[in-house]
Design a protein around this motif. Structure first.
Motif, PDB file in Angstrom:
ATOM      1  N   CYS A  38       0.866  -1.182   0.000  1.00 52.13           N
ATOM      2  CA  CYS A  38       0.000   0.000   0.000  1.00 52.13           C
ATOM      3  C   CYS A  38       0.905   1.235   0.000  1.00 52.13           C
ATOM      4  O   CYS A  38       2.121   1.109   0.110  1.00 52.13           O
ATOM      5  N   ASN A  40       1.564   3.224   2.209  1.00 54.63           N
ATOM      6  CA  ASN A  40       2.340   3.336   3.447  1.00 54.63           C
ATOM      7  C   ASN A  40       3.265   2.147   3.688  1.00 54.63           C
ATOM      8  O   ASN A  40       3.849   2.013   4.762  1.00 54.63           O
ATOM      9  N   HIS A  42       2.487  -1.200   3.746  1.00 53.68           N
ATOM     10  CA  HIS A  42       1.958  -2.456   4.293  1.00 53.68           C
ATOM     11  C   HIS A  42       1.800  -3.489   3.179  1.00 53.68           C
ATOM     12  O   HIS A  42       1.503  -3.135   2.044  1.00 53.68           O
ATOM     13  N   CYS A  55      -6.040  -0.744   1.808  1.00 47.73           N
ATOM     14  CA  CYS A  55      -5.201  -1.491   2.748  1.00 47.73           C
ATOM     15  C   CYS A  55      -5.971  -1.743   4.056  1.00 47.73           C
ATOM     16  O   CYS A  55      -6.511  -0.810   4.646  1.00 47.73           O
ATOM     17  N   THR A  57      -4.811  -2.414   6.895  1.00 47.97           N
ATOM     18  CA  THR A  57      -4.082  -1.910   8.060  1.00 47.97           C
ATOM     19  C   THR A  57      -4.279  -0.400   8.223  1.00 47.97           C
ATOM     20  O   THR A  57      -4.584   0.086   9.308  1.00 47.97           O
ATOM     21  N   CYS A  58      -4.117   0.379   7.118  1.00 46.93           N
ATOM     22  CA  CYS A  58      -4.190   1.849   7.241  1.00 46.93           C
ATOM     23  C   CYS A  58      -5.328   2.467   6.421  1.00 46.93           C
ATOM     24  O   CYS A  58      -5.530   3.670   6.452  1.00 46.93           O
TER      25      CYS A  58
HETATM   26 ZN   LIG Z   1      -1.458   0.343   4.603  1.00 49.44          ZN
END
Ligand SMILES: [Zn+2]
Ligand SMILES: [Zn+2]
Ligand SMILES: [Zn+2]
Ligand SMILES: [Zn+2]
Length: 260
Positions: A38, A40, A42, A55, A57-58
């Motif tokens: 992603c 960021n 991930h 994503c 996660t974020c």
């Molecule tokens: Zn992410």
């Protein structure tokens, strides 16, 4: 300078730490190349990515960039078989583990008829017989005349076939004006291609065979879309055989054989 080799316990510990870094945050399976990123940084596995808008996660978007450093690391590690908890002790390199898992004797198969429960082959046969009686066909070696009434090109047709004391899944699907006829083998025989299927169509006047194609079966644990995109099944342009749909009924001949 002399570097002391790591003792077995230490290298096993390192392997497990690295493997845990390779767990997909969504499905908890190990990520095998291609591993996506992603914005960021991930990671996510190749099976989960197409199902995620952003994503997990974020919640930011994915990029088209691959995480090459993690892929390189993955290539150097021995992965445990995904059926480890069911008793399989095999470990293989990233490149080979999916091949093993497709035919692992401890393997489970998801029900091809919508409900998608994962069961051992024996339990799956029982499940299909109990829950999907209308979608199961017990066949022998002979050529079968298949008729699908109210055939709709936008729909996928899946049936379970019992033949040669084995279990197969037959799928018919149209993608971008190509008709795909796929037969997958549910089981642990080393080479699913030992079973092959033939699809044939009569000519318009039913006097002759217009077209007859044979292809090896694929494992049921291979990803269906990957099989279609790599052309590992029978493919025919819709234009060529659409005459076989008469009054909404598709008909063709089908046979599964085992190589001697
Ligand atoms: Zn992410
Ligand atoms: Zn995943
Ligand atoms: Zn295994
Ligand atoms: Zn089912």
């Amino acid at each position: 300078m002399f570097l002391k080799p790591m003792d077995t316990a230490a290298s096993e510990l390192l392997r497990h730490t690295l493997l845990s870094d390779l767990e997909c945050p969504v499905c908890r399976q190990y990520m095998l190349p291609p591993i996506s990123l992603c914005v960021n940084g991930h990671n996510i596995c190749k099976s989960c990515k197409p199902n995620m808008k952003h994503c997990p996660t974020c919640r930011h978007p994915f990029t088209t960039i691959r995480c090459l450093s993690l892929e390189k690391l993955a290539a150097e590690l021995d992965f445990p078989c995904t059926y480890q908890t069911l008793g399989c002790k095999e470990t293989r390199r990233a490149k080979l583990i999916t091949q093993h898992q497709a035919l692992c004797p401890y393997g489970t198969f998801s029900c091809p008829l919508q409900c998608r429960v994962r069961l051992s082959r024996e339990a799956l046969v029982k499940h299909v017989k109990e829950k999907h009686e209308q979608d199961i066909h017990e066949w022998n070696e002979r050529v079968q005349y298949v008729k699908i009434q109210n055939y709709d090109v936008t729909k996928n047709y899946t049936q379970v076939i019992l033949a040669h004391n084995e279990v197969f899944v037959r799928s018919i699907k149209v993608i971008n004006d190509i008709w795909y006829f796929l037969t997958q083998y549910i089981g642990t025989e080393k080479d699913p291609g030992r079973f092959y299927y033939t699809v044939s169509f009569d000519s318009k006047d039913h006097e002759d065979t217009f077209i007859k194609i044979t292809h090896g079966c694929r494992s049921a644990n291979e990803d269906e879309n990957e099989i279609y995109s790599t052309c590992k099944c029978i493919m025919l342009p819709v234009e060529v055989i659409k005459y076989t749909v008469v009054d909404g009924e598709l008909s063709y001949y089908f046979q599964i054989k085992r190589k001697a």
